[in-house]
Motif scaffolding. Sequence first.
Motif, mmCIF file in Angstrom:
data_model
loop_
_atom_site.group_PDB
_atom_site.id
_atom_site.type_symbol
_atom_site.label_atom_id
_atom_site.label_comp_id
_atom_site.label_asym_id
_atom_site.label_seq_id
_atom_site.Cartn_x
_atom_site.Cartn_y
_atom_site.Cartn_z
ATOM 1 N N HIS A 87 -7.062 -1.293 7.356
ATOM 2 C CA HIS A 87 -7.221 -1.875 6.069
ATOM 3 C C HIS A 87 -6.303 -3.272 6.106
ATOM 4 C CE1 HIS A 87 -9.764 0.944 4.016
ATOM 5 N NE2 HIS A 87 -8.930 1.920 4.609
ATOM 6 N N HIS A 141 -0.089 3.554 2.917
ATOM 7 C CA HIS A 141 0.356 3.426 4.112
ATOM 8 C C HIS A 141 1.760 3.597 4.237
ATOM 9 C CE1 HIS A 141 -0.302 0.456 7.445
ATOM 10 N NE2 HIS A 141 0.702 0.990 7.629
ATOM 11 N N GLU A 185 -7.917 -5.869 7.953
ATOM 12 C CA GLU A 185 -8.980 -6.734 7.014
ATOM 13 C C GLU A 185 -8.342 -7.446 5.989
ATOM 14 O OE1 GLU A 185 -10.975 -3.498 5.433
ATOM 15 O OE2 GLU A 185 -12.088 -2.632 7.280
ATOM 16 N N TYR A 186 -7.199 -7.280 5.385
ATOM 17 C CA TYR A 186 -6.517 -7.880 4.542
ATOM 18 C C TYR A 186 -5.956 -9.416 5.302
ATOM 19 C CZ TYR A 186 -2.530 -9.680 1.572
ATOM 20 O OH TYR A 186 -2.155 -10.304 0.747
ATOM 21 N N SER A 225 0.869 -1.189 -0.047
ATOM 22 C CA SER A 225 0.121 -0.104 -0.085
ATOM 23 C C SER A 225 0.898 1.576 -0.065
ATOM 24 C CB SER A 225 -0.886 -0.051 1.302
ATOM 25 O OG SER A 225 -1.621 1.296 1.455
ATOM 26 N N HIS A 261 -5.270 3.180 7.867
ATOM 27 C CA HIS A 261 -4.406 2.546 7.088
ATOM 28 C C HIS A 261 -4.235 0.877 7.751
ATOM 29 C CE1 HIS A 261 -3.267 5.433 3.812
ATOM 30 N NE2 HIS A 261 -3.200 6.397 5.103
#
Length: 74
Positions: free
Chosen positions: A60, A15, A63-64, A12, A57
């Motif tokens: 996320h 990020h 979640e990944y 990312s 960030h």
Amino acid sequence: EEKIMANLGYVSENHNNSHHAILRTTLTAGRDCKTLTEWRKCIFQLRDEILSQILRHDLHFAEYLTSINYNDSA
């Protein structure tokens, strides 16, 4: 953190940029803050940037990890 993320296949740019912004703010504080009042302002700014990063960030990334069924207890 970035190395761990890369090892898990999570990339990312936002990020990474956020990490660099926090580092820049920290370096600026160390260089520019001379009084307790200045340090107080800088510390609150750092707190806000770090909390903002977590909300924007790091969640996320969490979640990944869920999406790839990552389990570190193995």
